[in-house]
Design a protein around this motif. Structure first.
Motif, PDB file in Angstrom:
ATOM      1  N   LYS A  31      27.154  21.976  61.356  1.00 43.33           N
ATOM      2  CA  LYS A  31      28.575  21.957  61.683  1.00 43.33           C
ATOM      3  C   LYS A  31      29.221  23.332  61.446  1.00 43.33           C
ATOM      4  CE  LYS A  31      32.694  19.257  60.504  1.00 43.33           C
ATOM      5  NZ  LYS A  31      33.242  18.271  59.589  1.00 43.33           N
ATOM      6  N   GLY A  32      28.580  24.144  60.622  1.00 44.81           N
ATOM      7  CA  GLY A  32      29.109  25.475  60.322  1.00 44.81           C
ATOM      8  C   GLY A  32      30.067  25.497  59.153  1.00 44.81           C
ATOM      9  N   THR A  33      30.091  24.434  58.370  1.00 44.19           N
ATOM     10  CA  THR A  33      31.020  24.378  57.236  1.00 44.19           C
ATOM     11  C   THR A  33      30.331  24.601  55.895  1.00 44.19           C
ATOM     12  OG1 THR A  33      30.776  21.977  57.113  1.00 44.19           O
ATOM     13  CG2 THR A  33      32.623  22.836  58.420  1.00 44.19           C
ATOM     14  N   ALA A  34      29.029  24.824  55.894  1.00 48.00           N
ATOM     15  CA  ALA A  34      28.304  25.038  54.642  1.00 48.00           C
ATOM     16  C   ALA A  34      28.575  26.448  54.124  1.00 48.00           C
ATOM     17  CB  ALA A  34      26.810  24.855  54.859  1.00 48.00           C
ATOM     18  N   HIS A  35      28.749  26.565  52.828  1.00 46.78           N
ATOM     19  CA  HIS A  35      28.979  27.885  52.240  1.00 46.78           C
ATOM     20  C   HIS A  35      27.634  28.536  51.953  1.00 46.78           C
ATOM     21  CE1 HIS A  35      30.879  31.081  50.030  1.00 46.78           C
ATOM     22  NE2 HIS A  35      30.009  30.889  49.054  1.00 46.78           N
TER      23      HIS A  35
END
Length: 105
Positions: A31-35
């Motif tokens: 999703k592209g929300t991982a840090h």
């Protein structure tokens, strides 16, 4: 108050927890929300952790005792699977060298 110790994620088997957490991590990355830590952020986190750990003098003393026991353990050779408990060669090589040194006297 009700007993909640046998409910939810924390009560699950460790492997099941790991499987679920892994799925969550993969989904966040997709999703592209991982840090993702930069090397500077990771360095800072490690520094803070080291400072916190080293403040616990009792813990640090125990680590030192364990290291000392390990480095001075006389039965180290018996636990070495390859028989290389002594620096510079195997037990057999040292035994052979010892037999040879007695011949030279």
């Amino acid at each position: 108050m009700s007993d909640t110790s046998k409910r939810g994620f924390a009560s699950m088997d460790e492997d099941k927890q790991r499987e679920i957490a892994s799925k969550g991590g993969k989904a966040a990355h997709e999703k592209g929300t991982a840090h993702e830590f930069t090397s500077e952020e990771a360095r800072e986190a490690g520094r803070k952790g080291g400072e916190t750990t080293s403040k616990d003098r009792e813990f640090m003393a125990e680590i030192g005792r364990q290291g000392g026991k390990h480095s001075h353990r006389s039965d180290r050779d018996d636990n070495d699977e390859e028989g290389k408990g002594t620096q510079g060669g195997s037990r057999e090589q040292h035994a052979k060298a010892g037999r040879q040194s007695h011949k030279n006297k």
